[in-house]
Structures are given as C-alpha cells and as structure tokens.
Design a protein around this motif. Structure first.
Motif, PDB file in Angstrom:
ATOM      1  N   UNK A 103     125.871  22.728 -12.252  1.00  0.00           N
ATOM      2  CA  UNK A 103     124.422  22.851 -12.073  1.00  0.00           C
ATOM      3  C   UNK A 103     124.047  24.166 -11.410  1.00  0.00           C
ATOM      4  N   UNK A 104     124.858  24.609 -10.460  1.00  0.00           N
ATOM      5  CA  UNK A 104     124.578  25.877  -9.779  1.00  0.00           C
ATOM      6  C   UNK A 104     124.798  27.064 -10.702  1.00  0.00           C
ATOM      7  N   UNK A 105     125.862  27.026 -11.488  1.00  0.00           N
ATOM      8  CA  UNK A 105     126.237  28.174 -12.313  1.00  0.00           C
ATOM      9  C   UNK A 105     125.456  28.243 -13.626  1.00  0.00           C
ATOM     10  N   UNK A 106     125.271  27.091 -14.264  1.00  0.00           N
ATOM     11  CA  UNK A 106     124.705  27.080 -15.618  1.00  0.00           C
ATOM     12  C   UNK A 106     123.254  26.619 -15.670  1.00  0.00           C
ATOM     13  N   UNK A 107     122.784  26.005 -14.575  1.00  0.00           N
ATOM     14  CA  UNK A 107     121.433  25.438 -14.533  1.00  0.00           C
ATOM     15  C   UNK A 107     121.250  24.466 -15.701  1.00  0.00           C
ATOM     16  N   UNK A 124     133.376  21.796 -19.364  1.00  0.00           N
ATOM     17  CA  UNK A 124     132.391  22.212 -20.359  1.00  0.00           C
ATOM     18  C   UNK A 124     131.131  21.413 -20.080  1.00  0.00           C
ATOM     19  N   UNK A 125     130.006  22.105 -19.896  1.00  0.00           N
ATOM     20  CA  UNK A 125     128.742  21.519 -19.423  1.00  0.00           C
ATOM     21  C   UNK A 125     127.667  21.784 -20.466  1.00  0.00           C
ATOM     22  N   UNK A 126     126.844  20.776 -20.776  1.00  0.00           N
ATOM     23  CA  UNK A 126     125.843  20.938 -21.840  1.00  0.00           C
ATOM     24  C   UNK A 126     124.439  21.239 -21.329  1.00  0.00           C
ATOM     25  N   UNK A 127     124.297  21.518 -20.049  1.00  0.00           N
ATOM     26  CA  UNK A 127     122.978  21.760 -19.473  1.00  0.00           C
ATOM     27  C   UNK A 127     122.444  20.567 -18.712  1.00  0.00           C
ATOM     28  N   UNK A 128     123.083  19.417 -18.888  1.00  0.00           N
ATOM     29  CA  UNK A 128     122.696  18.204 -18.164  1.00  0.00           C
ATOM     30  C   UNK A 128     123.901  17.472 -17.588  1.00  0.00           C
ATOM     31  N   UNK A 129     124.954  17.391 -18.393  1.00  0.00           N
ATOM     32  CA  UNK A 129     126.120  16.605 -17.980  1.00  0.00           C
ATOM     33  C   UNK A 129     127.405  17.316 -18.396  1.00  0.00           C
ATOM     34  N   UNK A 271     123.072  27.630  -2.374  1.00  0.00           N
ATOM     35  CA  UNK A 271     121.709  28.125  -2.564  1.00  0.00           C
ATOM     36  C   UNK A 271     121.223  27.926  -3.997  1.00  0.00           C
ATOM     37  N   UNK A 272     122.119  28.112  -4.969  1.00  0.00           N
ATOM     38  CA  UNK A 272     121.733  27.875  -6.361  1.00  0.00           C
ATOM     39  C   UNK A 272     121.535  26.394  -6.636  1.00  0.00           C
ATOM     40  N   UNK A 273     122.275  25.529  -5.938  1.00  0.00           N
ATOM     41  CA  UNK A 273     122.029  24.096  -6.044  1.00  0.00           C
ATOM     42  C   UNK A 273     120.643  23.746  -5.492  1.00  0.00           C
ATOM     43  N   UNK A 274     120.300  24.381  -4.383  1.00  0.00           N
ATOM     44  CA  UNK A 274     118.959  24.171  -3.826  1.00  0.00           C
ATOM     45  C   UNK A 274     117.898  24.616  -4.823  1.00  0.00           C
TER      46      UNK A 274
END
Length: 281
Positions: A103-107, A124-129, A271-274
C-alpha cells in the motif's frame, strides 16, 4: 483521529493524527506475534504507546496495524490487545507488513512490492490486495537479500576465505569479537537474525571493494531469482526497508541484469501509509 503502525523485527513506527501534515510519530519496540506472547504485546502497547499519547485513547477512531508475523492465525492477540486498550475505536485492522509495504509503495496501482530489512519478503499487488506471494521462509531457509542473510553469508564467506582476510579481521575488531565468540552468539543466543543483520553497516562500508561488490550482487541476484522472478517482468519492482534504501545501487544493478525495472525506494513506509489511509478513509 487515526493511528497507524508499521512493525518490524526490531521496532514499531506509529503515527497518529487527523491529516498527513498534522500526523505525529511514536516509536516502540518491535511487535511480532511469532516471538511475543499476547501478554507481552499488551504490555508494549500499554506502556510504550498509550503512555506516550498526548491525549486519551478514546480520541482514536481507526487503527491500522501492519506487522511482521501478522498472519491470520497469529494476529488475534494484537487485535484483542488493541481492542482492550482502545475500547472506543470504531475500526481496527491488523494486517501483514507486506500488505503495508504494498500500500505504501504502490498505492492503488499494480506492481511488485518488496521488503528488504532484517528479513525479506515480496508480493505481486493489484492495487487493492496481494495476488501472489513467494514465502520468505526466514533467514535459515530463505530471506534472500535481507540484512540477516547478508550478515550470514558475509561471515560465512569471510571465515571460509572466500573474501579477503582483512575483512574478517576488521569485523572482529570493530565488534570486539573472536571467531569463537562470534559462533557462540549465532548458535547459542536468541535473536541471531538481528545479530547477523547488525553487520550490514560494516558490509556497506566496504561495498566499493570489488569482491564485496560481487558478493552483494550475488546476494541480490538470489533475491530476484528466488522471490521476484515468478511474478513476471511486466510490472515495476519497488522496495522498502533499510537494506533496500542503503543498497539501491547494487539492487538496481542486479535488477537490470535480471530484466526487471525498479521504481520507488522507501527507507520507511510509515509516512506513505499515512498518506494512503488519509486519502482512502
């Protein structure tokens, strides 16, 4: 007001606030449910976190906790502790540090997210999961590219004379060790992974030595081959963690050799998680 945590093997970074610009940090020791009992977890949160908050816990409405070892089977103790200590909280989410990294890296974009710190992990992340995850397996069976694995392989190569003898001599002198004490510390005392990861600043100091450089490239080649290759090369690879942050040059070289494109590096994802949660809450 929301509270966000990113917990690794050594420390937990927390931020709280109503906005990214208004958020404030707190630091506590690492909370890993594989290594700590529920009572120990509750004590850390109570004494080291709640005790530092400049307001009542009742002001927290949402909590997002991302941690190493937070599998569905192991995260219940953290969830119970947070529920008990923040009884007025509307929603509490306990997830793996890998989802936090993604979530922090790829949003909200698709990509490959990697952690290179004391341990290592990737997905491997699809933008949500998370769509796919090669199991890291820990520093004995895996954790390629991590601080623990770098330390383990570096000591092994030094003691087996695969690296110049002055590197071992300097390491022993800098850390006030003998070969016997070094092996005792690894095999007879707890938390050998943290001890081994503690040698990464020494490795970093000599990273321009040609033999150490080749050693690092081999380590990161193994990380890509054994952890990232099966996700495919279509998506950019991003990294968080102290090892990734300090060895960006070597990781980029290894990625280029393997045909991967690197994207974002974060020393710390908090900070990116925030930013992610204040945008999406």
């Amino acid at each position: 007001m929301i509270l966000i945590a990113d917990s690794g093997a050594t420390k937990t970074d927390w931020v709280f606030g109503d906005s990214v610009t208004g958020s404030q940090p707190i630091h506590t020791q690492g909370i890993n449910p594989f290594h700590l009992t529920e009572q120990e977890i509750r004590l850390i949160i109570s004494e080291q976190l709640v005790g530092q908050l400049p307001f009542s816990p009742e002001n927290i409405s949402h909590i997002f906790f991302y941690g190493a070892g937070c599998t569905p089977e192991k995260s219940a103790g953290i969830l119970r502790s947070l529920n008990d200590l923040f009884p007025s909280c509307h929603a509490i989410e306990v997830q793996s540090d890998l989802l936090g990294a993604a979530r922090a890296l790829c949003k909200n974009q698709k990509g490959i997210a990697c952690i290179l710190g004391t341990g290592s992990n990737s997905c491997l992340y699809d933008g949500e999961k998370i769509l796919d995850n090669i199991p890291p397996l820990g520093y004995i069976l895996g954790d390629e590219g991590s601080g623990a694995c770098l330390g383990k392989r570096f000591i092994s190569d030094c003691m087996k004379r695969q690296l110049p003898p002055e590197l071992l001599e300097g390491l022993l002198a800098e850390f006030n060790l003998t070969p016997s004490l070094l092996l005792d510390r690894i095999y007879r005392e707890p938390l050998a992974n943290r001890f081994l990861a503690g040698f990464t600043p020494y490795i970093y100091k000599y990273r321009k030595n040609i033999q150490v450089h080749h050693f690092l490239i081999r380590c990161f080649d193994d990380f890509f081959k054994r952890n990232v290759y099966l996700y495919g090369k279509e998506w950019p690879v991003s990294f968080t963690g102290s090892v990734a942050w300090f060895f960006q040059e070597e990781i980029n070289e290894s990625a280029g050799k393997s045909g991967f494109t690197t994207s974002l590096y974060l020393k710390n994802p908090i900070q990116e998680l925030a930013r992610y949660h204040f945008k999406n809450i």
